[in-house]
Design a protein around this motif. Structure first.
Motif, PDB file in Angstrom:
ATOM      1  N   ILE A 126       4.856  -1.705  -7.681  1.00  0.00           N
ATOM      2  CA  ILE A 126       4.776  -0.586  -8.617  1.00  0.00           C
ATOM      3  C   ILE A 126       5.659   0.522  -8.070  1.00  0.00           C
ATOM      4  CG2 ILE A 126       2.609   0.212  -7.517  1.00  0.00           C
ATOM      5  CD1 ILE A 126       1.893   1.476 -10.258  1.00  0.00           C
ATOM      6  N   ARG A 127       6.561   1.019  -8.915  1.00  0.00           N
ATOM      7  CA  ARG A 127       7.470   2.062  -8.457  1.00  0.00           C
ATOM      8  C   ARG A 127       7.861   2.960  -9.619  1.00  0.00           C
ATOM      9  NH1 ARG A 127      12.832   0.251  -9.476  1.00  0.00           N
ATOM     10  NH2 ARG A 127      12.935  -1.970 -10.036  1.00  0.00           N
ATOM     11  N   THR A 128       8.370   4.120  -9.284  1.00  0.00           N
ATOM     12  CA  THR A 128       8.749   5.076 -10.307  1.00  0.00           C
ATOM     13  C   THR A 128       9.990   4.606 -11.056  1.00  0.00           C
ATOM     14  OG1 THR A 128       9.394   7.372 -10.722  1.00  0.00           O
ATOM     15  CG2 THR A 128      10.104   6.400  -8.638  1.00  0.00           C
ATOM     16  N   SER A 129      10.059   4.920 -12.331  1.00  0.00           N
ATOM     17  CA  SER A 129      11.229   4.584 -13.137  1.00  0.00           C
ATOM     18  C   SER A 129      12.153   5.783 -13.295  1.00  0.00           C
ATOM     19  CB  SER A 129      10.796   4.092 -14.523  1.00  0.00           C
ATOM     20  OG  SER A 129      10.086   5.124 -15.211  1.00  0.00           O
ATOM     21  N   ASN A 149       2.578   9.844  -2.217  1.00  0.00           N
ATOM     22  CA  ASN A 149       3.681  10.452  -2.949  1.00  0.00           C
ATOM     23  C   ASN A 149       4.963   9.791  -2.444  1.00  0.00           C
ATOM     24  OD1 ASN A 149       5.247  12.099  -4.562  1.00  0.00           O
ATOM     25  ND2 ASN A 149       5.245  13.816  -3.106  1.00  0.00           N
ATOM     26  N   GLY A 150       5.653   9.062  -3.306  1.00  0.00           N
ATOM     27  CA  GLY A 150       6.851   8.364  -2.879  1.00  0.00           C
ATOM     28  C   GLY A 150       7.429   7.537  -4.012  1.00  0.00           C
ATOM     29  N   ASP A 151       8.278   6.574  -3.646  1.00  0.00           N
ATOM     30  CA  ASP A 151       8.941   5.746  -4.659  1.00  0.00           C
ATOM     31  C   ASP A 151       8.049   4.641  -5.189  1.00  0.00           C
ATOM     32  OD1 ASP A 151      11.246   7.244  -4.451  1.00  0.00           O
ATOM     33  OD2 ASP A 151      12.204   5.901  -3.007  1.00  0.00           O
ATOM     34  N   GLY A 152       7.066   4.186  -4.401  1.00  0.00           N
ATOM     35  CA  GLY A 152       6.192   3.135  -4.891  1.00  0.00           C
ATOM     36  C   GLY A 152       5.505   2.378  -3.776  1.00  0.00           C
ATOM     37  N   ILE A 153       4.872   1.265  -4.160  1.00  0.00           N
ATOM     38  CA  ILE A 153       4.075   0.439  -3.252  1.00  0.00           C
ATOM     39  C   ILE A 153       4.403  -1.030  -3.525  1.00  0.00           C
ATOM     40  CG2 ILE A 153       1.736  -0.325  -2.669  1.00  0.00           C
ATOM     41  CD1 ILE A 153       2.111   2.378  -1.632  1.00  0.00           C
ATOM     42  N   VAL A 154       4.453  -1.835  -2.454  1.00  0.00           N
ATOM     43  CA  VAL A 154       4.594  -3.281  -2.572  1.00  0.00           C
ATOM     44  C   VAL A 154       3.384  -3.927  -1.910  1.00  0.00           C
ATOM     45  CG1 VAL A 154       5.958  -5.308  -1.918  1.00  0.00           C
ATOM     46  CG2 VAL A 154       7.111  -3.175  -2.535  1.00  0.00           C
ATOM     47  N   ILE A 155       2.701  -4.805  -2.641  1.00  0.00           N
ATOM     48  CA  ILE A 155       1.560  -5.545  -2.093  1.00  0.00           C
ATOM     49  C   ILE A 155       1.938  -7.022  -2.093  1.00  0.00           C
ATOM     50  CG2 ILE A 155      -0.869  -6.156  -2.361  1.00  0.00           C
ATOM     51  CD1 ILE A 155       0.264  -3.053  -4.058  1.00  0.00           C
ATOM     52  N   SER A 156       1.968  -7.628  -0.925  1.00  0.00           N
ATOM     53  CA  SER A 156       2.472  -8.990  -0.807  1.00  0.00           C
ATOM     54  C   SER A 156       1.426  -9.935  -0.225  1.00  0.00           C
ATOM     55  CB  SER A 156       3.724  -9.025   0.078  1.00  0.00           C
ATOM     56  OG  SER A 156       3.431  -8.580   1.390  1.00  0.00           O
ATOM     57  N   MET A 180      -3.744  -9.578   2.245  1.00  0.00           N
ATOM     58  CA  MET A 180      -2.590  -9.060   1.525  1.00  0.00           C
ATOM     59  C   MET A 180      -2.062  -7.839   2.279  1.00  0.00           C
ATOM     60  SD  MET A 180      -4.411  -7.407  -1.866  1.00  0.00           S
ATOM     61  CE  MET A 180      -5.638  -6.093  -1.754  1.00  0.00           C
ATOM     62  N   GLN A 181      -0.758  -7.631   2.194  1.00  0.00           N
ATOM     63  CA  GLN A 181      -0.098  -6.565   2.949  1.00  0.00           C
ATOM     64  C   GLN A 181       0.355  -5.451   2.010  1.00  0.00           C
ATOM     65  OE1 GLN A 181       3.349  -6.091   6.417  1.00  0.00           O
ATOM     66  NE2 GLN A 181       2.977  -8.074   5.472  1.00  0.00           N
ATOM     67  N   VAL A 182       0.100  -4.220   2.404  1.00  0.00           N
ATOM     68  CA  VAL A 182       0.477  -3.050   1.613  1.00  0.00           C
ATOM     69  C   VAL A 182       1.616  -2.340   2.345  1.00  0.00           C
ATOM     70  CG1 VAL A 182      -0.323  -0.909   0.553  1.00  0.00           C
ATOM     71  CG2 VAL A 182      -1.914  -2.829   0.838  1.00  0.00           C
ATOM     72  N   THR A 183       2.733  -2.165   1.656  1.00  0.00           N
ATOM     73  CA  THR A 183       3.918  -1.557   2.258  1.00  0.00           C
ATOM     74  C   THR A 183       4.452  -0.461   1.348  1.00  0.00           C
ATOM     75  OG1 THR A 183       4.480  -3.669   3.305  1.00  0.00           O
ATOM     76  CG2 THR A 183       6.220  -2.017   3.199  1.00  0.00           C
ATOM     77  N   GLU A 184       4.801   0.664   1.943  1.00  0.00           N
ATOM     78  CA  GLU A 184       5.261   1.829   1.178  1.00  0.00           C
ATOM     79  C   GLU A 184       6.740   1.731   0.836  1.00  0.00           C
ATOM     80  OE1 GLU A 184       4.433   5.190   3.608  1.00  0.00           O
ATOM     81  OE2 GLU A 184       2.253   4.928   3.557  1.00  0.00           O
ATOM     82  N   LEU A 185       7.077   2.335  -0.307  1.00  0.00           N
ATOM     83  CA  LEU A 185       8.466   2.507  -0.712  1.00  0.00           C
ATOM     84  C   LEU A 185       8.790   4.002  -0.664  1.00  0.00           C
ATOM     85  CD1 LEU A 185       8.843   0.195  -3.856  1.00  0.00           C
ATOM     86  CD2 LEU A 185      10.324   0.145  -1.870  1.00  0.00           C
ATOM     87  N   GLY A 186       9.589   4.419   0.291  1.00  0.00           N
ATOM     88  CA  GLY A 186      10.076   5.793   0.338  1.00  0.00           C
ATOM     89  C   GLY A 186       8.995   6.849   0.250  1.00  0.00           C
ATOM     90  N   SER A 187       7.971   6.773   1.096  1.00  0.00           N
ATOM     91  CA  SER A 187       6.887   7.757   1.047  1.00  0.00           C
ATOM     92  C   SER A 187       7.365   9.118   1.556  1.00  0.00           C
ATOM     93  CB  SER A 187       5.699   7.275   1.886  1.00  0.00           C
ATOM     94  OG  SER A 187       6.096   7.085   3.230  1.00  0.00           O
ATOM     95  N   VAL A 188       6.783  10.178   0.995  1.00  0.00           N
ATOM     96  CA  VAL A 188       7.070  11.553   1.412  1.00  0.00           C
ATOM     97  C   VAL A 188       6.029  11.972   2.442  1.00  0.00           C
ATOM     98  CG1 VAL A 188       7.234  13.958   0.666  1.00  0.00           C
ATOM     99  CG2 VAL A 188       8.116  12.129  -0.812  1.00  0.00           C
TER     100      VAL A 188
END
Length: 265
Positions: A126-129, A149-156, A180-188
């Motif tokens: 899930i990420r911002t458009s 707050n950031g670009d999104g989240i990846v759950i793998s 399952m693994q939770v990884t941030e996308l460009g967090s502030v």
């Protein structure tokens, strides 16, 4: 689990008819009948790379009462694909002698708002458009863990940990670990916003809930494996390891770690 019928999945039917005909004839010689409906198959075989394998599992509704195999058509290394069209003798020998073990891969369940659940074998993203960040509250069980707050989240999943997750600096996880693994996308991370700033693992007993900030219109982009998930007005996303598991084969000397070594080392 019987292996009497097989369905061949070709995304977009872009491969030559000869490839399919050769495979049909090979399995026919092994006493395995080709069927036209994937729901009638004991074996679902994707023809192509890892993307074709993921689509085959999705199009077949993540069935756990059949076995999935991948048959590559290029001389490449894959994570899900065990066989190659250019080595038909190996396929014949393996199925003739039943020289393999069945292995199970975990699946992630994703429920957006109150819609029916969706499933993925690799990852949910899930990420911002928009050209700005997205804010959401992240709950582990019912515990508010952080304000993201950031670009999104990846759950793998563990098998998906070598994909998008790895490119973000996430860990590679053994598929024998049910997590399952939770990884941030460009967090502030500053004086106003703070996240953990690193990947973390959640067991099957700990579902994750994302509550999207509704003070602004974010229109998040969501994807399941290699397909987009189209949902408007996303408010909550609930993610957990599903009871579903998909079955594939485990060849000798071809474990997840053998494949990881071939692909990355």
């Amino acid at each position: 689990m019987t292996n009497n019928t097989i369905f061949f999945f070709e995304p977009n039917n872009k491969n030559s008819k000869k490839i399919t005909e050769d495979l049909v004839n090979l399995f026919s010689g092994l006493g395995v009948t080709t069927v036209d409906n994937c729901n009638d198959a004991d074996i679902v075989a994707s023809i192509g790379g890892d993307g074709a394998f993921l689509q085959a599992v999705r199009k077949n509704d993540f069935r756990s009462d059949c076995m999935y195999i991948g048959i590559g058509i290029e001389e490449k290394n894959y994570m899900y694909v065990d066989f190659n069209y250019h080595n038909l003798s190996e396929i014949r020998q393996v199925f003739k002698t039943n020289n393999f073990e069945t292995r199970s891969y975990p699946v992630i369940e994703v429920k957006v708002n109150n819609n029916q659940p969706n499933y993925c074998l690799n990852e949910f993203t899930i990420r911002t458009s928009l050209v700005r960040t997205i804010m959401m509250d992240i709950y582990i069980d019912d515990f508010l863990f952080e304000h993201f707050n950031g670009d999104g989240i990846v759950i793998s999943t563990p098998t998906g940990s070598t994909g998008y997750n790895k490119s973000l600096g996430g860990a590679v996880v053994d598929p024998l670990i049910s997590a399952m693994q939770v990884t941030e996308l460009g967090s502030v991370n500053n004086n106003n916003h703070r996240t953990l700033g690193t990947s973390f693992l959640l067991s099957k007993a700990r579902p994750l809930t994302l509550v999207i900030d509704q003070s602004d219109d974010y229109y998040p982009i969501m994807s399941m494996d290699n397909e987009a998930l189209s949902v408007q007005n996303t408010e909550t996303v609930r993610i957990k390891l599903s009871d579903k598991k998909i079955n594939t084969i485990r060849l000798h000397n071809n474990t997840f770690w053998h494949k990881t070594q071939r692909n990355f080392l």
